[in-house]
Design an enzyme around this catalytic site. Structure first.
Site, PDB file in Angstrom:
ATOM      1  CG  HIS A 243      -1.948  -0.970   1.346  1.00 36.36           C
ATOM      2  ND1 HIS A 243      -2.137  -1.748   2.466  1.00 36.36           N
ATOM      3  CD2 HIS A 243      -2.923  -1.355   0.478  1.00 36.36           C
ATOM      4  CE1 HIS A 243      -3.182  -2.544   2.292  1.00 36.36           C
ATOM      5  NE2 HIS A 243      -3.676  -2.335   1.093  1.00 36.36           N
TER       6      HIS A 243
ATOM      7  NE  ARG B  21      -2.869  -7.200  -4.215  1.00 35.26           N
ATOM      8  CZ  ARG B  21      -3.717  -7.232  -3.234  1.00 35.26           C
ATOM      9  NH1 ARG B  21      -3.292  -7.441  -2.015  1.00 35.26           N
ATOM     10  NH2 ARG B  21      -5.006  -7.074  -3.433  1.00 35.26           N
TER      11      ARG B  21
ATOM     12  CE  LYS C 121     -13.584  -5.862   1.793  1.00 32.26           C
ATOM     13  NZ  LYS C 121     -12.425  -5.560   0.965  1.00 32.26           N
TER      14      LYS C 121
ATOM     15  CB  SER D 126      -4.236  -6.619   4.826  1.00 34.38           C
ATOM     16  OG  SER D 126      -3.807  -5.415   4.258  1.00 34.38           O
TER      17      SER D 126
HETATM   18  P1  ADP Z   1      -9.909  -3.333  -0.654  1.00 36.74           P
HETATM   19  O1  ADP Z   1     -10.573  -4.021   0.470  1.00 36.74           O
HETATM   20  O2  ADP Z   1     -10.640  -2.143  -1.178  1.00 36.74           O
HETATM   21  O3  ADP Z   1      -9.371  -4.227  -1.756  1.00 36.74           O
HETATM   22  P2  ADP Z   1      -7.197  -3.156   0.272  1.00 36.74           P
HETATM   23  O4  ADP Z   1      -6.696  -2.410   1.455  1.00 36.74           O
HETATM   24  O5  ADP Z   1      -7.097  -4.642   0.340  1.00 36.74           O
HETATM   25  O6  ADP Z   1      -8.654  -2.661   0.057  1.00 36.74           O
HETATM   26  O7  ADP Z   1      -6.465  -2.646  -1.035  1.00 36.74           O
HETATM   27  C1  ADP Z   1      -6.568  -1.322  -1.473  1.00 36.74           C
HETATM   28  C2  ADP Z   1      -5.944  -1.210  -2.843  1.00 36.74           C
HETATM   29  O8  ADP Z   1      -4.538  -1.443  -2.748  1.00 36.74           O
HETATM   30  C3  ADP Z   1      -6.447  -2.206  -3.882  1.00 36.74           C
HETATM   31  O9  ADP Z   1      -6.455  -1.566  -5.141  1.00 36.74           O
HETATM   32  C4  ADP Z   1      -5.419  -3.298  -3.861  1.00 36.74           C
HETATM   33  O10 ADP Z   1      -5.357  -3.979  -5.108  1.00 36.74           O
HETATM   34  C5  ADP Z   1      -4.168  -2.463  -3.634  1.00 36.74           C
HETATM   35  N1  ADP Z   1      -3.100  -3.239  -3.014  1.00 36.74           N
HETATM   36  C6  ADP Z   1      -3.125  -3.932  -1.876  1.00 36.74           C
HETATM   37  N2  ADP Z   1      -1.937  -4.517  -1.630  1.00 36.74           N
HETATM   38  C7  ADP Z   1      -1.132  -4.189  -2.663  1.00 36.74           C
HETATM   39  C8  ADP Z   1       0.212  -4.510  -3.021  1.00 36.74           C
HETATM   40  N3  ADP Z   1       0.956  -5.314  -2.278  1.00 36.74           N
HETATM   41  N4  ADP Z   1       0.686  -3.989  -4.179  1.00 36.74           N
HETATM   42  C9  ADP Z   1      -0.087  -3.199  -4.961  1.00 36.74           C
HETATM   43  N5  ADP Z   1      -1.354  -2.870  -4.688  1.00 36.74           N
HETATM   44  C10 ADP Z   1      -1.875  -3.357  -3.553  1.00 36.74           C
END
Ligand code: ADP
Length: 161
Positions: free
Chosen positions: A17, A90, A41, A128
């Site tokens: 992130h 990702r 969630k 996460s």
């Molecule tokens: P959500 O529940 O909306 O998916 P997340 O916190 O899991 O929220 O992710 C927020 C954004 O960050 C999403 O677009 C996700 O694809 C991106 N993201 C999460 N982890 C990574 C990572 N390791 N590399 C690139 N993008 C990421």
């Protein structure tokens, strides 16, 4: 002035992130990290805790601010006076979901544009959920999150850091 909203659950914020935030802060004049309060969630950290953890990690980026939102993302994005959403990609596995979300948000919000940033490949496997599972089983999460977040995970889940 180009402002973008980077929405997510951030439960908790990972180095992946943070990599996307850093990239976004270079592309846009202003970047708003918007933490979703989506109760479905069942996040490990409260909204306030997630926001504080992010805030502590971006103090060196003056054009990044932290906010929260509930309800439709497109309504929130509009309320912040912009039409740009930033999301991270990702692997190809993210693509289907992100593609669907981007087109749905465009349908709902008119001229809403979603911009994708690819995190550095060293973070492309991070999510996460996996990090929480590692922490719960006492594994070392320091390669995946910052020291402050690792400590918060340890306190909440009791793993060894
Ligand atoms: P959500 O529940 O909306 O998916 P997340 O916190 O899991 O929220 O992710 C927020 C954004 O960050 C999403 O677009 C996700 O694809 C991106 N993201 C999460 N982890 C990574 C990572 N390791 N590399 C690139 N993008 C990421």
């Amino acid at each position: 002035m180009k402002t973008a909203v980077y929405p997510g659950t951030f439960d908790p914020i990972t180095r992946g992130h943070l990599d996307v935030i850093r990239r976004g802060s270079h592309i846009f004049d202003e970047l708003i990290v918007a933490v979703g309060s989506n109760p479905h969630k069942k996040p490990l950290f409260s909204l306030q805790e997630r926001m504080e953890m992010i805030r502590a990690e971006v103090t060196d980026l003056p054009n990044v601010s932290i906010d929260s939102f509930e309800g439709l993302l497109v309504d929130y994005v509009r309320s912040r006076g912009t039409n740009i959403i930033l999301r991270g990609i990702r692997t190809i596995a993210d693509f289907d979901y992100e593609f669907q979300m981007a087109l749905t948000n465009r349908k709902l919000g008119g001229d809403i544009e979603t911009v994708f940033a690819m995190a550095s490949e060293e973070y492309s496997f991070l999510n996460s959920q996996l990090i929480k599972e590692i922490a719960e089983m006492g594994g070392d999460v320091t390669p995946f999150v910052t020291p402050a977040v690792a400590r918060a995970l340890q306190e909440r889940l009791g793993g060894t850091v």
